[in-house]
Scaffold this motif. Sequence first.
Motif, PDB file in Angstrom:
ATOM      1  N   ALA A 123     -23.666   9.993 -69.278  1.00 54.31           N
ATOM      2  CA  ALA A 123     -23.219   8.488 -69.365  1.00 54.31           C
ATOM      3  C   ALA A 123     -24.272   7.579 -69.930  1.00 54.31           C
ATOM      4  O   ALA A 123     -25.386   7.257 -69.131  1.00 54.31           O
ATOM      5  N   THR A 124     -24.074   7.086 -71.240  1.00 48.90           N
ATOM      6  CA  THR A 124     -25.220   6.090 -71.498  1.00 48.90           C
ATOM      7  C   THR A 124     -24.579   4.582 -71.996  1.00 48.90           C
ATOM      8  O   THR A 124     -23.510   4.862 -72.699  1.00 48.90           O
ATOM      9  N   HIS A 125     -25.138   3.652 -71.630  1.00 51.18           N
ATOM     10  CA  HIS A 125     -24.468   2.372 -72.249  1.00 51.18           C
ATOM     11  C   HIS A 125     -25.406   1.574 -72.837  1.00 51.18           C
ATOM     12  O   HIS A 125     -26.710   1.814 -72.501  1.00 51.18           O
ATOM     13  N   SER A 126     -24.820   0.707 -73.622  1.00 53.95           N
ATOM     14  CA  SER A 126     -25.724  -0.239 -74.340  1.00 53.95           C
ATOM     15  C   SER A 126     -25.321  -1.756 -74.397  1.00 53.95           C
ATOM     16  O   SER A 126     -24.104  -1.764 -74.578  1.00 53.95           O
ATOM     17  N   VAL A 161     -28.694   1.879 -70.670  1.00 54.01           N
ATOM     18  CA  VAL A 161     -28.818   2.235 -69.364  1.00 54.01           C
ATOM     19  C   VAL A 161     -28.227   3.648 -69.411  1.00 54.01           C
ATOM     20  O   VAL A 161     -27.124   3.934 -69.876  1.00 54.01           O
ATOM     21  N   ARG A 162     -28.939   4.619 -69.004  1.00 57.59           N
ATOM     22  CA  ARG A 162     -28.451   6.036 -68.985  1.00 57.59           C
ATOM     23  C   ARG A 162     -28.343   6.627 -67.437  1.00 57.59           C
ATOM     24  O   ARG A 162     -29.149   6.609 -66.668  1.00 57.59           O
ATOM     25  N   GLU A 163     -27.091   7.340 -67.060  1.00 57.57           N
ATOM     26  CA  GLU A 163     -27.005   7.405 -65.556  1.00 57.57           C
ATOM     27  C   GLU A 163     -27.315   8.930 -65.326  1.00 57.57           C
ATOM     28  O   GLU A 163     -27.211   9.699 -66.465  1.00 57.57           O
ATOM     29  N   ASP A 164     -28.003   9.136 -64.392  1.00 54.27           N
ATOM     30  CA  ASP A 164     -28.670  10.429 -63.998  1.00 54.27           C
ATOM     31  C   ASP A 164     -28.590  10.535 -62.489  1.00 54.27           C
ATOM     32  O   ASP A 164     -29.709   9.950 -61.851  1.00 54.27           O
ATOM     33  N   HIS A 165     -27.846  11.085 -61.766  1.00 54.80           N
ATOM     34  CA  HIS A 165     -27.657  10.905 -60.430  1.00 54.80           C
ATOM     35  C   HIS A 165     -28.216  12.168 -59.639  1.00 54.80           C
ATOM     36  O   HIS A 165     -27.831  12.199 -58.320  1.00 54.80           O
ATOM     37  N   ARG A 166     -29.144  12.993 -60.008  1.00 52.58           N
ATOM     38  CA  ARG A 166     -29.557  14.052 -59.539  1.00 52.58           C
ATOM     39  C   ARG A 166     -30.623  13.897 -58.387  1.00 52.58           C
ATOM     40  O   ARG A 166     -30.833  14.695 -57.809  1.00 52.58           O
ATOM     41  N   ALA A 167     -31.211  12.550 -58.421  1.00 50.70           N
ATOM     42  CA  ALA A 167     -32.203  12.576 -57.448  1.00 50.70           C
ATOM     43  C   ALA A 167     -32.085  10.719 -57.268  1.00 50.70           C
ATOM     44  O   ALA A 167     -31.854   9.966 -57.849  1.00 50.70           O
ATOM     45  N   VAL A 217     -28.156   4.995 -61.159  1.00 50.20           N
ATOM     46  CA  VAL A 217     -27.769   3.731 -61.234  1.00 50.20           C
ATOM     47  C   VAL A 217     -26.390   3.932 -62.089  1.00 50.20           C
ATOM     48  O   VAL A 217     -26.185   4.641 -62.872  1.00 50.20           O
ATOM     49  N   THR A 218     -25.631   2.667 -62.139  1.00 48.28           N
ATOM     50  CA  THR A 218     -24.593   2.452 -63.152  1.00 48.28           C
ATOM     51  C   THR A 218     -24.727   1.225 -63.696  1.00 48.28           C
ATOM     52  O   THR A 218     -25.410   0.332 -63.512  1.00 48.28           O
ATOM     53  N   GLN A 249     -24.299  -1.892 -61.757  1.00 49.74           N
ATOM     54  CA  GLN A 249     -25.312  -2.186 -60.952  1.00 49.74           C
ATOM     55  C   GLN A 249     -26.444  -2.880 -61.784  1.00 49.74           C
ATOM     56  O   GLN A 249     -26.874  -4.074 -61.227  1.00 49.74           O
ATOM     57  N   VAL A 250     -26.779  -2.312 -62.715  1.00 44.66           N
ATOM     58  CA  VAL A 250     -27.899  -2.713 -63.887  1.00 44.66           C
ATOM     59  C   VAL A 250     -27.596  -4.102 -64.429  1.00 44.66           C
ATOM     60  O   VAL A 250     -28.473  -5.043 -64.490  1.00 44.66           O
ATOM     61  N   LYS A 251     -26.476  -4.266 -65.137  1.00 45.43           N
ATOM     62  CA  LYS A 251     -26.144  -5.229 -65.820  1.00 45.43           C
ATOM     63  C   LYS A 251     -26.411  -6.722 -65.386  1.00 45.43           C
ATOM     64  O   LYS A 251     -27.024  -7.470 -65.979  1.00 45.43           O
ATOM     65  N   PRO A 252     -25.797  -7.106 -64.063  1.00 43.12           N
ATOM     66  CA  PRO A 252     -26.314  -8.316 -63.510  1.00 43.12           C
ATOM     67  C   PRO A 252     -27.628  -8.617 -63.257  1.00 43.12           C
ATOM     68  O   PRO A 252     -28.057  -9.788 -63.411  1.00 43.12           O
ATOM     69  N   LEU A 253     -28.423  -7.322 -62.804  1.00 40.76           N
ATOM     70  CA  LEU A 253     -29.758  -7.556 -62.621  1.00 40.76           C
ATOM     71  C   LEU A 253     -30.569  -8.026 -63.786  1.00 40.76           C
ATOM     72  O   LEU A 253     -31.403  -8.816 -63.899  1.00 40.76           O
TER      73      LEU A 253
END
Length: 439
Positions: free
Chosen positions: A18-21, A32-38, A210-211, A214-218
């Motif tokens: 999942a990638t967002h721009s 923002v690219r989600e990678d929840h493996r770690a 991250v999602t 979470q990232v966009k407001p920061l």
Amino acid sequence: MLLLLCLAPLISLAAPPATHSFTLDNGLKVLVREDHRAPLVTSQLWFRVGSADESPGQSGISHALEHMLYKGSSKTCAGEAAAILQTLGARENAFTHKDATAYYQTLAPRYLGVAFELMADLMSTAYLRSEDLIAEMAVIREERRWRTDDDAHHLAFERLTAVAHLANSYQTPILGWTHDLHRLNADALRHWYESRYAPGNATLVVVGAVTLDQVKPLVQRYFGHLATRSVTPPVQPMELAQPGERKLTLHLPIHTPLIMMAFNVPGLTTAENRRSVHALRLIDMLLGGAHSARLQKRLQYAEPLFSEISTSYDHLTRGDSLLLLTSELASTHTDPLDAAQTRIWQLIEELHAQPPTVEELERARTQLIARQIYARDSIVEQAHQLATLESIGLPWQMLDQDADELAQVTPADIQQAAATFLTRERLTVAQVFKEAGHE
């Protein structure tokens, strides 16, 4: 090898992460690219400025600015930004190359806002004081000495690329020419900072656990207030279509003779047909990109003339590029440089005359795709690949299309690319002899 051959179809079928721009009002592009493996996240802030943008007399200014950004700002003392991040357990660093300058941090997601705050401050309120620059330029000149001037292989490569890029600004070394490093001043540095470090000339890439929510407001909180500024457009270095064969002879403190052959070729942004670039990538693999490649198998491992041989090709460039062949030769051979060049040309001309077999092409293709996929196990590498595309003016979606585009290259495409681009009219050769008296 059976496992590798099975990878290609699986790669094409795998759903991309999942990638967002989005883009802030001031022009900052954010991925923002989600990678929840770690439980980690990497944040990379890339500016579209590098050594390719530097005019004569200003070489090294982009790299010098990278150093100076950590010498104090409105919120931090010298070195404090890096110290804060290290206290939080972050891995952080920065780099400059020909097309971009980047700052990155890998840390726990809960500290992402700290990284954003520090980077937003450094890109907008760095002090860039004259007294700090004087001391830092001494450090940079020493860096150039041990990285380039005292390293014969790197020095030979610098000289080769300066000649190979006959008509474009990729001839400028990233660290700068020594004489320019003695005359760089704070006024020039501040102008470079103000005209290049605008939000509209930057891309922020965030990859990890991250999602978007979470990232966009920061991002909005820490970067949204930065003022919109006019941007000096990046240079697109373009080479002559037929620059002519160029030869360079060097005598350096090396143990064995060295030959470097650089061909002027397009990059992904300058090629008339993207398939030709993918064919060049596969030629790189076929000739020298693996232990089973032609140059290794038929020259390095089979003939006493060669002790080591390799190839490289960077297709992700803002402008035209080079396909490079490097051969380190056995010192016991008589007159090795001309003989080595003749043997290498014989293998290149085989590609001109006859395409590779389907089996050989599939092996090279699978190795290249596998290498790309394995690199994505790293969130840092994923961010680097996404940011590289954006920094050279290409859409990030091309990263997820790469395997499919490589799969379309045929043996005939390989032959055509070799015949078109691996020619003497596009060649620069550096013959490097052992300096007299060097053991």
